[in-house]
Design an enzyme around this catalytic site. Structure first.
Site, mmCIF file in Angstrom:
data_model
loop_
_atom_site.group_PDB
_atom_site.id
_atom_site.type_symbol
_atom_site.label_atom_id
_atom_site.label_comp_id
_atom_site.label_asym_id
_atom_site.label_seq_id
_atom_site.Cartn_x
_atom_site.Cartn_y
_atom_site.Cartn_z
ATOM 1 N N ASP A 220 0.857 -1.190 0.000
ATOM 2 C CA ASP A 220 0.000 0.000 0.000
ATOM 3 C C ASP A 220 0.897 1.245 0.000
ATOM 4 O OD1 ASP A 220 -2.249 1.546 -0.013
ATOM 5 O OD2 ASP A 220 -2.956 0.997 1.988
ATOM 6 N N GLU A 221 0.375 2.377 -0.407
ATOM 7 C CA GLU A 221 1.123 3.643 -0.389
ATOM 8 C C GLU A 221 2.452 3.516 -1.133
ATOM 9 O OE1 GLU A 221 -0.137 6.357 0.964
ATOM 10 O OE2 GLU A 221 -1.632 5.680 2.416
HETATM 11 P P1 ATP Z 1 -6.120 6.958 0.541
HETATM 12 O O1 ATP Z 1 -5.573 7.366 -0.795
HETATM 13 O O2 ATP Z 1 -6.412 8.130 1.368
HETATM 14 O O3 ATP Z 1 -5.274 5.934 1.189
HETATM 15 P P2 ATP Z 1 -7.886 4.846 -0.328
HETATM 16 O O4 ATP Z 1 -7.925 4.908 -1.808
HETATM 17 O O5 ATP Z 1 -7.014 3.826 0.251
HETATM 18 O O6 ATP Z 1 -7.558 6.283 0.234
HETATM 19 P P3 ATP Z 1 -9.925 3.668 1.295
HETATM 20 O O7 ATP Z 1 -9.399 4.088 2.592
HETATM 21 O O8 ATP Z 1 -9.738 2.253 0.880
HETATM 22 O O9 ATP Z 1 -9.383 4.648 0.160
HETATM 23 O O10 ATP Z 1 -11.469 3.984 1.176
HETATM 24 C C1 ATP Z 1 -12.006 5.236 1.520
HETATM 25 C C2 ATP Z 1 -13.359 5.084 2.148
HETATM 26 O O11 ATP Z 1 -14.315 4.668 1.159
HETATM 27 C C3 ATP Z 1 -13.415 4.022 3.217
HETATM 28 O O12 ATP Z 1 -14.253 4.459 4.253
HETATM 29 C C4 ATP Z 1 -14.017 2.817 2.510
HETATM 30 O O13 ATP Z 1 -14.692 1.971 3.400
HETATM 31 C C5 ATP Z 1 -14.964 3.465 1.531
HETATM 32 N N1 ATP Z 1 -15.155 2.654 0.305
HETATM 33 C C6 ATP Z 1 -14.206 2.184 -0.490
HETATM 34 N N2 ATP Z 1 -14.722 1.505 -1.535
HETATM 35 C C7 ATP Z 1 -16.057 1.549 -1.413
HETATM 36 C C8 ATP Z 1 -17.166 1.036 -2.185
HETATM 37 N N3 ATP Z 1 -16.982 0.349 -3.298
HETATM 38 N N4 ATP Z 1 -18.398 1.290 -1.729
HETATM 39 C C9 ATP Z 1 -18.590 2.004 -0.587
HETATM 40 N N5 ATP Z 1 -17.607 2.518 0.172
HETATM 41 C C10 ATP Z 1 -16.344 2.292 -0.233
HETATM 42 MG MG MG Z 2 -5.321 3.974 1.496
#
Ligand code: ATP
Ligand code: MG
Length: 754
Positions: A220-221
Site C-alpha cells: 500500500d502507499e
Molecule cells: P487513501 O488514498 O487516502 O489511502 P484509499 O484509496 O485507500 O484512500 P480507502 O481508505 O480504501 O481509500 O477507502 C475510503 C473510504 O471509502 C473508506 O471508508 C471505505 O470503506 C470506503 N469505500 C471504499 N470503496 C467503497 C465502495 N466500493 N463502496 C462504498 N464505500 C467504499
Molecule cells: Mg489507502
C-alpha cells in the site's frame, strides 16, 4: 448469497481483488478505495483460495496504517487469524532478523534503537571526543550517519571488522557510533533494512526461504517507497512473482527522504505484463471537500491529471477561519469542536486536528485544556510533558512554591556535585525541622553536610531569581533562568536542537501572551494555568478524545471531521522545504495539503491567524494554498481584511519573481563549481535551465532560482573572490542534499516500527 468480502466493491475493485496472480498495480486518487481493495484481496486470497494468511506479506507505511489494516482484515477473515505479516517495512525486517540474524553472528535478542537512543550514543561520543554541538548538531550528524550508511559498505566493518578509516571529525564520530552499536548489538532503523538486504544478498538459502514462503505480496502507499524498500520487495517477490502494488502519486510526501514515486508510474515498463487498474470514484468525502482537494492539487505541474468524482451527498460547506492571533484561532477550533460534540452528535474521536509541524500542537493543546476538551497526540509527546519544558516550568514553580518535586528535579541538574548523600542529609534535616527542602538548605547551609560550593551557588541563584520575579516579565525571567542556571548551556552542549526549539517555542508563547494581555502576567496565575498542562493524569483513561497529529502521520487514515490548522505561509508551505528544494519542495507541500484535505469525510475546516511567525521572522499571513482555491468553494469566517489579502498576494508574487529565471537561451553564465557554461534550454515545467558546462564537458539541469549563477564576465579572481567562491561551493553541496531536516523526521521513525 450475501458475501462480506466481495459485496460493496465496485467493478474496478473486484477486478483488483480477483486478479491475484502476476504483477498488478492500482493507481488511484485519495479515498477511492485502494486500501479497501487491498484488504479485501487479502481476505479473498485467504478465504476463497485457501492460502494461509502467513503466506501473504502486506506492507504499508506507518504503524497506524498497518494497525488499521489488520483490523479491517480481521473483520473479514476472523479475529483469530494470523495477521502478523500485515506490517511496515521496518516491521517486516525485524521479523526476518529475529529469525535469521544469527547468520551474521548477532544474537536474536538484538536491540533496536530509536532516535532518542541514537542521541544517547552521540552524547557519549561527543564526551569522549571532546566535541560539542557548536561543531555539529545531532540532527546534522544523524543525517550524515544515514547518508554514510546508504551504500551499505559500513556493514563490512560492522560484520567483518574490515577497513574502517576516518580522519575528519564526522568520520570519527561515525566510526565510534558503529563501534558502540556493534558492542551492544544495537540496530538503528536504517540498519534494519540494510541488515535484511545483506542477509538476503549473502545467504541465498534464507532469501529462498522467504521468497518461497511469501506467495503473495501486497504494498500500500507505493508512491512513498524508497529505493531500498523497493529493492527488498522486488527481491522477495522474485520467486512467485505475485506482486500487487497500490498508490497515488499525488500523495507522495516523503520525496525529501528518498521516496521514488516514479517506480509506481513506470511499473509497466519494468514489468510489461503487468495489469493496471485505475479508479476515480471517491467514497470518502463530500463533493464540497473533494472540490477543494482537486482544486489545490491541479496547481502542481509535475503530475498526471486525474479528477475524482463522488456520488456522496453535497454535505457541509468547507470553512476557512482567519483569526487575529493564534489564541483566537485555537479558541475557534475548540468552540467548533464543542459545537460538533454538543449539538451535532459528533464524537471526540471522530475529530482530527492536523498540522504541518509539531510545534503547532502547543497552542491547540492549551486551548483544549482550558476548554476541557480531551485530546491525544498521535505519534508524539505532548508539548508540556517534554523534559526541557518541564525543567523550565519546575524552575518557575520552585521560585514561587518551593515545592519538593521541583527542588529535587533541579538541585543537581545541571550537576552541582550534590549527589545522593547530600539529598539524604537534607531529607533528614528537613523532616526534623519541619521545613521544605529549600528553606532547610538555606537555614542550614553552614552545616558541614550541606556546605558545598554547589549548594551555596544554588541558593544564591534561587534568591537572586526570587528578587527578579516582581520586576521582570515571565519571558524575560525564563531567559535569565536558562542563562544563569546552566540549563541553556546544558541543552546546547547536549546537541539536541529540538530541545532548544521547544524552549524557544515556550518563550514565544509567553511573549505572545504578554502582548495579548497588555499588562504583566502574574507568575502565580501563569503557573496555575500551566499546572493543568503538566498534569499527566488528564483524562488518561478516556478513549473518547480528539486526535492531534501531523499531516505525515495522517496518511491513509480518514476522519469524519478534519481541521487543518496553522495554514500560514511559511508553515504550509514550509519555508524550509521551499528553501531547500525550491519548486519540488513547493509541490510536495501542496501534496501534503491535498493529503490533509482528503482525510475528511463530512466536514473540513482550515484555519490560520495573524501575528508573528518566529520561524520565518515575518508577520504571518494566509498560505498561498488558500488563495489557490476559488472562493466559490469555501466560506470564510473571521475578519480577513482586503489589505492583508493584498499584502499576502504581493509577498507571494515577489517571492516568485525573486526566484524566477533571469537568463535566456544562449546566455553565457558562470557557475561557482563548474565554471563557464552556456544556457542551451529552459524547462518551464521543472523550472530549470539546461546548461552546457565547458570545463567538464557535460550539461546539467540548474534550477531557475539557484542564486549563485552569474552572468559570465571575463575577470581575474582576487583572493576575496576566491573566498566567496569557496563559500558558494559549500552552499552548493548543501543545496544538493535533497534531504529535509524537517521537524517530522522523528515522527516518521517513531511511527514506522511495529
Ligand atoms: P487513501 O488514498 O487516502 O489511502 P484509499 O484509496 O485507500 O484512500 P480507502 O481508505 O480504501 O481509500 O477507502 C475510503 C473510504 O471509502 C473508506 O471508508 C471505505 O470503506 C470506503 N469505500 C471504499 N470503496 C467503497 C465502495 N466500493 N463502496 C462504498 N464505500 C467504499
Ligand atoms: Mg489507502
Amino acid at each position: 448469497m450475501s458475501d462480506e468480502i466481495l459485496d460493496n466493491l465496485n467493478d474496478k475493485q473486484l477486478e483488483a481483488v480477483k486478479t491475484t496472480e502476476g504483477y498488478v498495480r492500482v493507481i488511484a486518487g485519495a479515498g477511492s478505495g485502494k486500501t479497501k481493495a487491498l484488504t479485501s484481496r487479502f481476505a479473498y486470497i485467504v478465504n476463497r483460495l485457501g492460502i494461509n494468511s502467513s503466506n501473504i506479506l502486506c506492507v504499508t507505511f506507518t504503524n497506524k496504517a498497518a494497525q488499521e489494516m489488520k483490523k479491517r482484515v480481521k473483520r473479514l477473515i476472523g479475529e483469530s487469524s494470523d495477521v502478523s505479516l500485515i506490517t511496515t517495512y521496518h516491521g517486516f525486517c525485524v521479523r526476518v532478523l529475529r529469525e535469521d540474524i544469527n547468520k551474521l553472528q548477532y544474537p536474536k535478542s538484538f536491540i533496536i534503537m530509536d532516535v532518542e537512543d541514537q542521541k544517547t550514543i552521540l552524547r557519549e561520543i561527543y564526551k569522549e571526543l571532546g566535541y560539542s554541538n557548536k561543531e555539529f548538531t545531532f540532527k546534522h550528524v544523524l543525517r550524515y550517519i544515514a547518508g554514510a550508511k546508504k551504500n551499505m559498505t559500513y556493514l563490512n566493518y560492522v560484520l567483518k571488522s574490515e577497513g574502517l578509516k576516518g580522519e575528519n571529525p564526522l568520520e570519527l564520530i561515525f566510526n565510534k557510533y558503529l563501534e558502540k552499536q556493534q558492542r551492544n548489538f544495537a540496530l538503528d532503523f536504517d540498519d534494519l533494512i540494510y541488515f535484511t538486504l545483506y542477509i538476503f544478498f549473502n545467504h541465498t538459502d534464507i532469501l529462498e526461504k522467504w521468497q518461497k514462503k511469501l506467495h503473495y505480496i501486497q504494498v500500500d502507499e507505493m508512491q512513498d517507497t524508497s529505493e531500498n524498500q523497493l529493492n527488498l520487495i522486488l527481491l522477495i517477490s522474485k520467486y512467485h512473482e505475485n506482486l500487487f502494488i497500490v498508490g497515488d502519486p499525488d500523495q507522495t510526501i516523503y520525496e525529501w527522504r528518498g521516496a521514488r514515486p516514479e517506480f509506481l508510474v513506470n511499473f509497466d515498463k519494468q514489468f510489461p505484463n503487468c495489469k493496471t487498474i485505475l479508479m476515480n470514484q471517491n467514497y470518502r468525502s463530500t463533493p464540497n471537500i473533494l472540490k477543494v482537494g482537486n482544486h489545490i492539487i491541479k496547481n502542481n505541474k509535475l503530475r498526471v491529471d486525474k479528477d475524482m468524482f463522488t456520488q456522496n451527498q453535497e454535505g457541509f460547506e468547507v470553512l476557512h477561519f482567519h483569526g487575529k492571533n493564534e489564541f483566537e484561532e485555537s479558541l475557534w477550533i475548540a468552540n467548533e469542536v464543542k459545537d460538533l460534540t454538543e449539538n451535532q452528535n459528533a464524537k471526540y474521536s471522530e475529530i482530527a486536528i492536523l498540522y504541518r509541524a509539531n510545534y503547532i500542537s502547543r497552542v491547540i493543546e492549551q486551548a483544549f485544556i482550558r476548554e476541557n476538551i480531551p485530546y491525544t497526540i498521535f505519534g508524539g509527546i505532548r508539548f508540556f510533558e517534554r523534559k526541557e519544558i518541564k525543567d523550565v516550568i519546575s524552575f518557575l514553580r520552585l521560585l514561587v512554591f518551593e515545592d519538593e518535586f521541583s527542588f529535587l528535579r533541579l538541585i543537581n541538574h545541571p550537576t552541582r556535585g550534590l549527589g545522593k548523600k547530600f539529598i539524604e542529609s537534607l531529607t533528614i534535616l528537613s523532616e526534623a525541622q519541619g521545613t521544605n527542602f529549600y528553606k532547610t538548605l538555606v537555614n542550614n547551609i553552614s552545616n558541614k553536610e550541606l556546605n558545598r560550593p554547589g549548594a551555596i551557588q544554588f541558593i544564591n541563584l534561587i534568591s537572586e531569581l526570587k528578587e527578579l520575579i516582581k520586576e521582570k516579565s515571565i519571558s524575560d525571567l525564563v531567559k535569565i533562568i536558562l542563562d544563569r542556571s546552566g540549563l541553556s548551556k546544558l541543552y546546547r552542549m547536549d546537541g539536541d536542537e529540538d530541545r532548544l526549539d521547544n524552549i524557544k517555542e515556550l518563550i514565544n508563547s509567553m511573549i505572545l501572551m504578554e502582548i495579548e494581555n497588555k499588562e504583566a502576567i502574574n507568575l502565580d496565575e501563569y503557573l496555575q494555568e500551566i499546572s493543568l498542562y503538566t498534569d499527566l493524569d488528564i483524562k488518561e483513561d478516556n478513549s473518547e478524545k480528539v486526535k492531534l497529529m501531523t499531516i505525515h502521520i495522517s496518511k491513509g487514515l480518514e476522519f469524519p471531521y478534519v481541521f487543518l490548522s496553522g495554514l500560514s505561509e511559511g508553515v504550509l508551505p514550509s519555508a524550509m522545504s521551499i528553501k531547500e528544494r525550491r519548486k519540488r519542495g513547493l509541490e510536495e507541500e501542496r501534496r501534503l495539503t491535498y493529503v490533509a484535505i482528503t482525510r475528511a469525510e463530512n466536514r473540513f475546516y482550515m484555519t490560520e491567524s495573524e501575528g508573528f511567525n518566529f520561524n520565518t521572522g515575518l508577520s504571518k499571513y494566509p498560505s498561498r494554498f488558500i488563495f489557490e482555491i476559488s472562493e466559490r468553494f469555501y466560506v470564510r469566517k473571521g475578519e480577513l481584511s482586503q489589505e492583508i489579502i493584498n499584502e499576502a498576494k504581493q509577498r507571494i508574487r515577489n517571492e516568485v519573481l525573486e526566484s524566477s529565471e533571469k537568463f535566456n537561451i544562449g546566455d553565457l553564465v558562470l557557475h561557482p563549481v563548474w565554471q563557464k557554461g552556456k544556457i542551451t534550454q529552459r524547462d518551464d515545467i521543472k523550472n530549470e535551465y539546461i546548461i552546457d558546462f565547458f570545463e567538464i564537458g557535460k550539461s546539467k539541469p540548474i534550477d531557475f532560482s539557484y542564486q549563485y549563477l552569474k552572468k559570465y564576465v571575463e575577470v581575474t579572481m582576487t583572493d576575496e573572490m576566491l573566498k566567496e567562491k569557496r563559500k558558494a561551493e559549500e552552499d552548493w553541496i548543501e543545496y544538493l542534499k535533497i534531504i529535509d531536516d524537517d521537524l517530522d523526521n522523528n515522527h516518521f521513525f517513531n511511527n514506522s516500527l511495529t
